[in-house]
Design a protein around this motif. Structure first.
Motif, PDB file in Angstrom:
ATOM      1  N   PRO A  95       0.820  -1.226   0.000  1.00 18.41           N
ATOM      2  CA  PRO A  95       0.000   0.000   0.000  1.00 18.41           C
ATOM      3  C   PRO A  95       0.849   1.269   0.000  1.00 18.41           C
ATOM      4  N   GLY A  96       1.961   1.247   0.741  1.00 21.98           N
ATOM      5  CA  GLY A  96       2.824   2.426   0.781  1.00 21.98           C
ATOM      6  C   GLY A  96       3.512   2.688  -0.535  1.00 21.98           C
ATOM      7  N   ILE A  97       4.046   1.637  -1.161  1.00 24.52           N
ATOM      8  CA  ILE A  97       4.737   1.811  -2.433  1.00 24.52           C
ATOM      9  C   ILE A  97       3.743   2.182  -3.529  1.00 24.52           C
ATOM     10  N   LEU A  98       2.483   1.745  -3.382  1.00 23.92           N
ATOM     11  CA  LEU A  98       1.429   2.156  -4.311  1.00 23.92           C
ATOM     12  C   LEU A  98       1.216   3.661  -4.229  1.00 23.92           C
ATOM     13  N   VAL A  99       1.128   4.178  -3.006  1.00 23.52           N
ATOM     14  CA  VAL A  99       0.980   5.619  -2.803  1.00 23.52           C
ATOM     15  C   VAL A  99       2.185   6.369  -3.361  1.00 23.52           C
ATOM     16  N   MET A 100       3.372   5.884  -3.053  1.00 22.10           N
ATOM     17  CA  MET A 100       4.589   6.556  -3.496  1.00 22.10           C
ATOM     18  C   MET A 100       4.671   6.626  -5.015  1.00 22.10           C
ATOM     19  N   SER A 101       4.408   5.520  -5.685  1.00 27.12           N
ATOM     20  CA  SER A 101       4.538   5.475  -7.141  1.00 27.12           C
ATOM     21  C   SER A 101       3.539   6.403  -7.822  1.00 27.12           C
ATOM     22  N   VAL A 102       2.280   6.366  -7.393  1.00 29.26           N
ATOM     23  CA  VAL A 102       1.265   7.204  -8.030  1.00 29.26           C
ATOM     24  C   VAL A 102       1.536   8.679  -7.763  1.00 29.26           C
ATOM     25  N   VAL A 103       1.950   9.008  -6.545  1.00 28.77           N
ATOM     26  CA  VAL A 103       2.266  10.404  -6.229  1.00 28.77           C
ATOM     27  C   VAL A 103       3.431  10.897  -7.089  1.00 28.77           C
ATOM     28  N   MET A 104       4.424  10.044  -7.321  1.00 29.99           N
ATOM     29  CA  MET A 104       5.554  10.447  -8.154  1.00 29.99           C
ATOM     30  C   MET A 104       5.131  10.640  -9.612  1.00 29.99           C
ATOM     31  N   ILE A 105       4.180   9.861 -10.088  1.00 26.54           N
ATOM     32  CA  ILE A 105       3.721   9.974 -11.468  1.00 26.54           C
ATOM     33  C   ILE A 105       2.996  11.291 -11.713  1.00 26.54           C
ATOM     34  N   THR A 106       2.434  11.891 -10.657  1.00 23.33           N
ATOM     35  CA  THR A 106       1.652  13.114 -10.846  1.00 23.33           C
ATOM     36  C   THR A 106       2.460  14.254 -11.454  1.00 23.33           C
ATOM     37  N   MET A 107       3.779  14.221 -11.321  1.00 18.85           N
ATOM     38  CA  MET A 107       4.582  15.339 -11.821  1.00 18.85           C
ATOM     39  C   MET A 107       4.515  15.467 -13.335  1.00 18.85           C
ATOM     40  N   TYR A 108       4.163  14.390 -14.041  1.00 16.81           N
ATOM     41  CA  TYR A 108       4.121  14.454 -15.500  1.00 16.81           C
ATOM     42  C   TYR A 108       2.977  15.327 -16.003  1.00 16.81           C
ATOM     43  N   THR A 109       2.015  15.641 -15.124  1.00 18.05           N
ATOM     44  CA  THR A 109       0.969  16.586 -15.506  1.00 18.05           C
ATOM     45  C   THR A 109       1.572  17.950 -15.818  1.00 18.05           C
ATOM     46  N   GLY A 110       2.458  18.417 -14.971  1.00 20.61           N
ATOM     47  CA  GLY A 110       3.104  19.704 -15.210  1.00 20.61           C
ATOM     48  C   GLY A 110       3.966  19.692 -16.446  1.00 20.61           C
ATOM     49  N   VAL A 111       4.627  18.565 -16.709  1.00 20.16           N
ATOM     50  CA  VAL A 111       5.447  18.459 -17.921  1.00 20.16           C
ATOM     51  C   VAL A 111       4.573  18.584 -19.168  1.00 20.16           C
ATOM     52  N   ALA A 112       3.414  17.920 -19.171  1.00 24.18           N
ATOM     53  CA  ALA A 112       2.518  17.993 -20.323  1.00 24.18           C
ATOM     54  C   ALA A 112       1.996  19.412 -20.538  1.00 24.18           C
ATOM     55  N   VAL A 113       1.655  20.095 -19.453  1.00 22.55           N
ATOM     56  CA  VAL A 113       1.185  21.485 -19.562  1.00 22.55           C
ATOM     57  C   VAL A 113       2.272  22.368 -20.150  1.00 22.55           C
ATOM     58  N   ASN A 114       3.487  22.238 -19.640  1.00 22.07           N
ATOM     59  CA  ASN A 114       4.592  23.062 -20.125  1.00 22.07           C
ATOM     60  C   ASN A 114       4.896  22.790 -21.594  1.00 22.07           C
ATOM     61  N   THR A 115       4.789  21.540 -22.024  1.00 20.75           N
ATOM     62  CA  THR A 115       5.035  21.191 -23.422  1.00 20.75           C
ATOM     63  C   THR A 115       4.012  21.837 -24.342  1.00 20.75           C
ATOM     64  N   ASP A 116       2.739  21.810 -23.952  1.00 16.59           N
ATOM     65  CA  ASP A 116       1.701  22.427 -24.779  1.00 16.59           C
ATOM     66  C   ASP A 116       1.867  23.943 -24.847  1.00 16.59           C
ATOM     67  N   ILE A 117       2.329  24.540 -23.761  1.00 14.46           N
ATOM     68  CA  ILE A 117       2.571  25.984 -23.788  1.00 14.46           C
ATOM     69  C   ILE A 117       3.692  26.308 -24.767  1.00 14.46           C
ATOM     70  N   ALA A 118       4.761  25.520 -24.734  1.00 15.71           N
ATOM     71  CA  ALA A 118       5.901  25.762 -25.624  1.00 15.71           C
ATOM     72  C   ALA A 118       5.504  25.606 -27.091  1.00 15.71           C
ATOM     73  N   LYS A 119       4.563  24.721 -27.375  1.00 17.89           N
ATOM     74  CA  LYS A 119       4.122  24.499 -28.755  1.00 17.89           C
ATOM     75  C   LYS A 119       3.056  25.490 -29.205  1.00 17.89           C
ATOM     76  N   GLY A 120       2.557  26.326 -28.314  1.00 16.64           N
ATOM     77  CA  GLY A 120       1.547  27.310 -28.678  1.00 16.64           C
ATOM     78  C   GLY A 120       0.129  26.792 -28.660  1.00 16.64           C
ATOM     79  N   VAL A 121      -0.083  25.579 -28.147  1.00 14.21           N
ATOM     80  CA  VAL A 121      -1.426  25.006 -28.138  1.00 14.21           C
ATOM     81  C   VAL A 121      -2.359  25.803 -27.220  1.00 14.21           C
ATOM     82  N   PHE A 122      -1.830  26.320 -26.128  1.00 17.15           N
ATOM     83  CA  PHE A 122      -2.674  27.040 -25.180  1.00 17.15           C
ATOM     84  C   PHE A 122      -3.216  28.343 -25.771  1.00 17.15           C
ATOM     85  N   ASP A 123      -2.524  28.920 -26.730  1.00 18.84           N
ATOM     86  CA  ASP A 123      -3.042  30.123 -27.376  1.00 18.84           C
ATOM     87  C   ASP A 123      -4.370  29.832 -28.069  1.00 18.84           C
TER      88      ASP A 123
END
Length: 285
Positions: A95-123
């Motif tokens: 259960p603990g490693i399940l929490v740890m792994s999923v919490v660590m995966i959440t950071m890719y949300t910010g990476v995806a947002v930043n990538t779309d901004i760099a490509k101009g999609v957010f405009d």
């Protein structure tokens, strides 16, 4: 002498007039489509996130290969030393490693947002007549599916190597549901960083600096009572500690009301503070 009629400017105007009237009737006379609801727009952007995975399936490595590696590595590396056997340690660890792994995966949300901004999609998103937070909520909804997949993979691997949840199916589902709620809220931190920072490498660097202390300085691997007193103060008040304890107890068939309340309270805090900050940055960017 030629007798062919000549067209005057007035004739040209008369010939063009019906076309102009027809065009105007099409543009003005028709009923405008209804503006999509907040839920509809958010689900559409969530589906967009799923389509990105379809076209780039390598994005699933972090929710398949990474969780399997984490479960096997920590179970067989620390199980004998900390609990005397891997079978005994996996009951505490999974259960603990399940929490740890999923919490660590959440950071890719910010990476995806930043990538779309760099490509101009957010405009383009900003010009659409939709609920303004829909693109951000869509990112998070799409990532919830990834969190669910990672949870399923880790549970299957854990059961194969000896994990037996005393809470049964209902306890496991309750624990995973609480984890998904917390992860959805926690991801708002990374959307904020995705808007603030200039490159995706910067987003990943800052995210790792936040996630590693939160996940490793917790009760994921060992009982906090074995730690020094000064460290227990931080660990016992960490949101990851409360979440891991709640998920562990739910899967064991118990009802840890205090830890559940803390986990939901932290989730509300993340949404209110970082969600509001994210939307303020999004409107100004």
């Amino acid at each position: 002498m030629s007798t062919a009629p000549t067209r005057t400017e007035r004739d040209d105007a008369e010939l063009a007039a019906p076309d102009a009237e027809t065009l105007a009737s099409l543009l003005v006379g028709q009923e405008r489509p209804r503006r999509p609801s907040a839920l509809s727009a958010s689900l559409t952007f969530g589906w967009r996130a799923m389509l990105k995975i379809k076209h780039v399936p390598e994005q699933l490595f972090d929710v398949t290969v990474f969780p399997i590696m984490m479960v096997l590595m920590f179970t067989y590396l620390f199980g004998g030393a900390l609990a005397g056997s891997t079978e005994g340690y996996i009951q505490f660890l999974l259960p603990g490693i399940l929490v740890m792994s999923v919490v660590m995966i959440t950071m890719y949300t910010g990476v995806a947002v930043n990538t779309d901004i760099a490509k101009g999609v957010f405009d383009r998103f900003r010009t659409l007549p939709i609920w303004r937070p829909a693109p951000m909520v869509g990112y998070l909804l799409g990532d919830v599916v990834r969190y669910l997949l990672a949870s399923a993979v880790m549970l299957v691997v854990g059961i194969v190597i000896g994990y037996r949840p005393d809470g049964g199916v209902l306890g496991v589902l309750a624990g995973v549901a609480l984890l998904l709620v917390f992860s959805f809220a926690f991801s708002w931190i990374w959307t904020m960083f995705g808007l603030m920072l200039r490159t995706e490498k910067s987003v990943m660097g800052v995210s790792m600096m936040v996630i590693f202390p939160l996940t490793f300085l917790s009760n994921v691997f060992v009982d906090p009572r074995t730690m020094p007193g000064w460290l227990q103060v931080f660990v016992n008040n960490s949101p990851v500690t409360h979440l891991a304890a709640a998920v562990r107890e739910l899967m064991a068939g118990n009802w840890p009301a205090t830890d559940i309340a803390w986990s939901l309270g932290w989730s509300a805090f993340f949404v209110v503070v970082f969600g509001a900050t994210t939307m303020r940055l999004y409107n100004r960017k």
